[in-house]
Motif scaffolding. Structure first.
Motif, PDB file in Angstrom:
ATOM      1  N   CYS A   1     -12.295  11.875  65.367  1.00 24.59           N
ATOM      2  CA  CYS A   1     -13.226  12.938  65.752  1.00 24.59           C
ATOM      3  C   CYS A   1     -14.401  13.016  64.782  1.00 24.59           C
ATOM      4  O   CYS A   1     -15.559  13.183  65.194  1.00 24.59           O
ATOM      5  N   ARG A   2     -14.128  12.896  63.505  1.00 20.70           N
ATOM      6  CA  ARG A   2     -15.195  12.954  62.506  1.00 20.70           C
ATOM      7  C   ARG A   2     -16.185  11.808  62.685  1.00 20.70           C
ATOM      8  O   ARG A   2     -17.403  11.981  62.568  1.00 20.70           O
ATOM      9  N   GLN A   3     -15.657  10.622  62.971  1.00 23.71           N
ATOM     10  CA  GLN A   3     -16.536   9.466  63.162  1.00 23.71           C
ATOM     11  C   GLN A   3     -17.464   9.663  64.357  1.00 23.71           C
ATOM     12  O   GLN A   3     -18.671   9.376  64.280  1.00 23.71           O
ATOM     13  N   LEU A   4     -16.912  10.161  65.472  1.00 22.65           N
ATOM     14  CA  LEU A   4     -17.735  10.370  66.665  1.00 22.65           C
ATOM     15  C   LEU A   4     -18.743  11.492  66.445  1.00 22.65           C
ATOM     16  O   LEU A   4     -19.888  11.415  66.911  1.00 22.65           O
ATOM     17  N   ALA A   5     -18.320  12.559  65.747  1.00 21.85           N
ATOM     18  CA  ALA A   5     -19.231  13.672  65.470  1.00 21.85           C
ATOM     19  C   ALA A   5     -20.408  13.197  64.629  1.00 21.85           C
ATOM     20  O   ALA A   5     -21.572  13.553  64.885  1.00 21.85           O
ATOM     21  N   SER A   6     -20.113  12.371  63.626  1.00 24.68           N
ATOM     22  CA  SER A   6     -21.172  11.846  62.766  1.00 24.68           C
ATOM     23  C   SER A   6     -22.068  10.872  63.521  1.00 24.68           C
ATOM     24  O   SER A   6     -23.299  10.911  63.385  1.00 24.68           O
ATOM     25  N   GLN A   7     -21.482  10.035  64.339  1.00 25.78           N
ATOM     26  CA  GLN A   7     -22.236   9.023  65.074  1.00 25.78           C
ATOM     27  C   GLN A   7     -23.196   9.640  66.090  1.00 25.78           C
ATOM     28  O   GLN A   7     -24.333   9.182  66.249  1.00 25.78           O
ATOM     29  N   HIS A   8     -22.738  10.729  66.775  1.00 23.71           N
ATOM     30  CA  HIS A   8     -23.538  11.334  67.844  1.00 23.71           C
ATOM     31  C   HIS A   8     -24.220  12.635  67.433  1.00 23.71           C
ATOM     32  O   HIS A   8     -24.825  13.305  68.271  1.00 23.71           O
ATOM     33  N   LYS A   9     -24.120  12.987  66.142  1.00 22.31           N
ATOM     34  CA  LYS A   9     -24.741  14.214  65.622  1.00 22.31           C
ATOM     35  C   LYS A   9     -24.282  15.446  66.400  1.00 22.31           C
ATOM     36  O   LYS A   9     -25.065  16.318  66.778  1.00 22.31           O
ATOM     37  N   LEU A  10     -22.962  15.523  66.632  1.00 22.58           N
ATOM     38  CA  LEU A  10     -22.379  16.641  67.366  1.00 22.58           C
ATOM     39  C   LEU A  10     -21.366  17.360  66.493  1.00 22.58           C
ATOM     40  O   LEU A  10     -20.913  16.836  65.467  1.00 22.58           O
ATOM     41  N   SER A  11     -20.964  18.567  66.903  1.00 23.77           N
ATOM     42  CA  SER A  11     -19.944  19.309  66.175  1.00 23.77           C
ATOM     43  C   SER A  11     -18.562  18.783  66.546  1.00 23.77           C
ATOM     44  O   SER A  11     -18.377  18.156  67.605  1.00 23.77           O
ATOM     45  N   LEU A  12     -17.589  19.052  65.696  1.00 26.67           N
ATOM     46  CA  LEU A  12     -16.205  18.664  66.007  1.00 26.67           C
ATOM     47  C   LEU A  12     -15.717  19.381  67.259  1.00 26.67           C
ATOM     48  O   LEU A  12     -14.941  18.817  68.046  1.00 26.67           O
ATOM     49  N   GLN A  13     -16.163  20.605  67.450  1.00 28.12           N
ATOM     50  CA  GLN A  13     -15.766  21.355  68.648  1.00 28.12           C
ATOM     51  C   GLN A  13     -16.260  20.661  69.910  1.00 28.12           C
ATOM     52  O   GLN A  13     -15.530  20.573  70.911  1.00 28.12           O
ATOM     53  N   ALA A  14     -17.476  20.137  69.881  1.00 27.84           N
ATOM     54  CA  ALA A  14     -18.006  19.424  71.039  1.00 27.84           C
ATOM     55  C   ALA A  14     -17.194  18.161  71.336  1.00 27.84           C
ATOM     56  O   ALA A  14     -16.951  17.827  72.502  1.00 27.84           O
ATOM     57  N   ILE A  15     -16.784  17.475  70.294  1.00 29.39           N
ATOM     58  CA  ILE A  15     -15.953  16.278  70.473  1.00 29.39           C
ATOM     59  C   ILE A  15     -14.622  16.655  71.122  1.00 29.39           C
ATOM     60  O   ILE A  15     -14.164  15.999  72.069  1.00 29.39           O
ATOM     61  N   GLU A  16     -13.989  17.716  70.624  1.00 29.38           N
ATOM     62  CA  GLU A  16     -12.694  18.146  71.176  1.00 29.38           C
ATOM     63  C   GLU A  16     -12.825  18.597  72.623  1.00 29.38           C
ATOM     64  O   GLU A  16     -11.927  18.365  73.441  1.00 29.38           O
ATOM     65  N   GLU A  17     -13.940  19.233  72.970  1.00 27.53           N
ATOM     66  CA  GLU A  17     -14.157  19.647  74.363  1.00 27.53           C
ATOM     67  C   GLU A  17     -14.278  18.437  75.272  1.00 27.53           C
ATOM     68  O   GLU A  17     -13.776  18.439  76.404  1.00 27.53           O
ATOM     69  N   GLU A  18     -14.922  17.383  74.784  1.00 19.96           N
ATOM     70  CA  GLU A  18     -15.053  16.164  75.572  1.00 19.96           C
ATOM     71  C   GLU A  18     -13.688  15.493  75.773  1.00 19.96           C
ATOM     72  O   GLU A  18     -13.374  14.997  76.870  1.00 19.96           O
ATOM     73  N   ILE A  19     -12.867  15.502  74.724  1.00 17.95           N
ATOM     74  CA  ILE A  19     -11.519  14.939  74.841  1.00 17.95           C
ATOM     75  C   ILE A  19     -10.709  15.731  75.853  1.00 17.95           C
ATOM     76  O   ILE A  19      -9.987  15.169  76.696  1.00 17.95           O
ATOM     77  N   SER A  20     -10.807  17.054  75.792  1.00 16.56           N
ATOM     78  CA  SER A  20     -10.075  17.920  76.709  1.00 16.56           C
ATOM     79  C   SER A  20     -10.444  17.622  78.168  1.00 16.56           C
ATOM     80  O   SER A  20      -9.576  17.598  79.044  1.00 16.56           O
ATOM     81  N   LYS A  21     -11.733  17.363  78.427  1.00 16.93           N
ATOM     82  CA  LYS A  21     -12.159  17.048  79.784  1.00 16.93           C
ATOM     83  C   LYS A  21     -11.478  15.769  80.271  1.00 16.93           C
ATOM     84  O   LYS A  21     -11.034  15.674  81.411  1.00 16.93           O
ATOM     85  N   GLN A  22     -11.415  14.758  79.407  1.00 14.67           N
ATOM     86  CA  GLN A  22     -10.817  13.489  79.795  1.00 14.67           C
ATOM     87  C   GLN A  22      -9.314  13.629  80.046  1.00 14.67           C
ATOM     88  O   GLN A  22      -8.753  13.016  80.943  1.00 14.67           O
ATOM     89  N   LEU A  23      -8.640  14.466  79.249  1.00 13.81           N
ATOM     90  CA  LEU A  23      -7.204  14.665  79.418  1.00 13.81           C
ATOM     91  C   LEU A  23      -6.870  15.404  80.707  1.00 13.81           C
ATOM     92  O   LEU A  23      -5.771  15.267  81.250  1.00 13.81           O
ATOM     93  N   GLU A  24      -7.805  16.182  81.197  1.00 10.85           N
ATOM     94  CA  GLU A  24      -7.570  16.953  82.424  1.00 10.85           C
ATOM     95  C   GLU A  24      -7.807  16.123  83.674  1.00 10.85           C
ATOM     96  O   GLU A  24      -7.462  16.543  84.773  1.00 10.85           O
TER      97      GLU A  24
END
Length: 391
Positions: A367-390
């Motif tokens: 999550c940290r790597q993706l947040a740093s790579q895309h200049k996003l918050s960790l919360q945004a990364i987790e929300e994206e993961i949640s969408k994929q899991l659903e």
């Protein structure tokens, strides 16, 4: 929950294990076909019904053809044979785990590296078949848990490649460190290094007490015929009223109250305990006598690692005593998968209860790597993961 239980009252060897698991229900032809995936010639598996002291069971024997041409092998040769086969990945992992245990023990006994170990008996075709066969059988049975009694090692002496050795052989003694054992029932080697390694690599819990209904009993017949039946007894157990996706096991809880230790040293102590195999380790603030502030160290330990973790506590803390309890752990089924998100892959651990996913947790580093790579918050990364899991 389906449980495989090893009753090692007369010890265990690689061929006794194969015989017992075939007697329990593993299809012998299936085992032979899977062993052929190793793509090595020079051996065949013979399976017959036999008897020891009135006990009928299955005798499995690996027959070596052209023994004079059989060569010794190092660990890397065995790894190549297993990894280059078309066996299932779980079978490969279990087989190599068993081989690694034997190599590690031999290396320690001879004061050499694992890759320098000349396997002798253990590298021979019969032991390759015994060890890989054990992994194949375990995969076939698809049990939820493996348990075993204390291991009978035997007594007297044994002749091996290095000469006459006391029982247990040095390699066996290394392999069964911190495992409950018994000795002296018979005056020969009751447990071989291969048999010991199979148990240590695959057993989740060692206990002489079982309280589950026995669904089936089976026997693997050994080579000897003495007053004590040379057999390995195994049980197939079925736990009653177990909640789906919940497994249980016995563990040990070690505790120590400490009021005179440099707080800066606790982090290193916890690190060493977890690195050595503790299931968990934590600190709790407490008040001791004379109102002294202190810390309670708690360590959740697999039963087989208790002695090793006690040594670490006494070495890296100021404690001069500790308490030990037997506890029962209940654990949800867990799975790890890689989720492909629009931002990149993320490893996710999931837990299940009654067939439903009840928890998930993304790997923090991913999550940290993706947040740093895309200049996003960790919360945004987790929300994206949640969408994929659903989906």
């Amino acid at each position: 929950m389906k449980i495989l239980y090893y009753d090692c009252f007369a010890g265990i060897s690689g061929d006794m294990n194969l015989g017992a698991l075939i007697d329990l229900g593993v299809d012998a032809e299936y085992l032979k076909n899977e062993l052929s995936k190793l793509n090595i010639d020079g051996f065949r598996l013979e399976v017959n019904t036999d008897q020891r002291r009135g006990i009928t069971g299955t005798k499995a024997e690996v027959i070596i053809e052209n023994q004079e041409n059989e060569k010794h092998r190092h660990l890397r040769h065995v790894e190549e044979i297993v990894n280059n086969s078309s066996l299932p990945e779980q079978v490969k992992r279990n087989a190599l785990k068993i081989f690694d245990l034997v190599a590690e023990a031999e290396a320690k006994v001879h004061n050499i590296s694992k890759q320098q170990v000349h396997f002798h008996e253990v590298g021979a075709l019969d032991s390759i078949a015994d060890i890989v066969g054990a992994a194949i059988c375990l995969n076939y049975l698809k049990v939820d848990k493996v348990m075993a009694s204390s291991i009978q090692l035997g007594g007297g002496t044994v002749k091996c490649a290095h000469g006459i050795m006391p029982v247990p052989a040095p390699a066996t003694a290394e392999i069964v460190k911190n495992i409950p054992v018994k000795t002296g029932l018979v005056n020969h080697e009751a447990t071989t290094p291969t048999g010991a390694a199979i148990l240590v690599a695959t057993v989740d819990e060692f206990t002489d007490s079982i309280s589950f209904p026995i669904q089936k009993t089976a026997y693997g017949i050994g080579q000897r015929d003495h007053e004590v039946p040379n057999v390995l007894r195994v049980y197939l157990l079925e736990t009653a009223n177990e909640t789906a996706d919940v497994s249980t096991e016995t563990a040990s809880l070690l505790e120590a109250n400490i009021d005179d230790m440099n707080p800066e040293h606790y982090d290193y102590l916890l690190e060493q305990l977890l690195k050595a195999g503790a299931s968990d380790a934590w600190l709790t603030p407490i008040i001791m006598k004379k109102s002294r502030p202190a810390v309670q160290l708690s360590v959740l330990s697999p039963v087989k690692l208790v002695s090793q973790l006690k040594q670490l506590i006494f070495t890296h803390s100021t404690s001069i005593g500790l308490r030990e309890y037997s506890v029962q752990k209940s654990m949800l089924r867990r799975e790890e998968r890689t989720v492909q998100t629009t931002l990149g892959p993320v490893r996710v651990k999931q837990s299940f209860f009654n067939g439903q996913r009840v928890r998930w947790k993304a790997e923090a580093e991913d999550c940290r790597q993706l947040a740093s790579q895309h200049k996003l918050s960790l919360q945004a990364i987790e929300e994206e993961i949640s969408k994929q899991l659903e989906l």
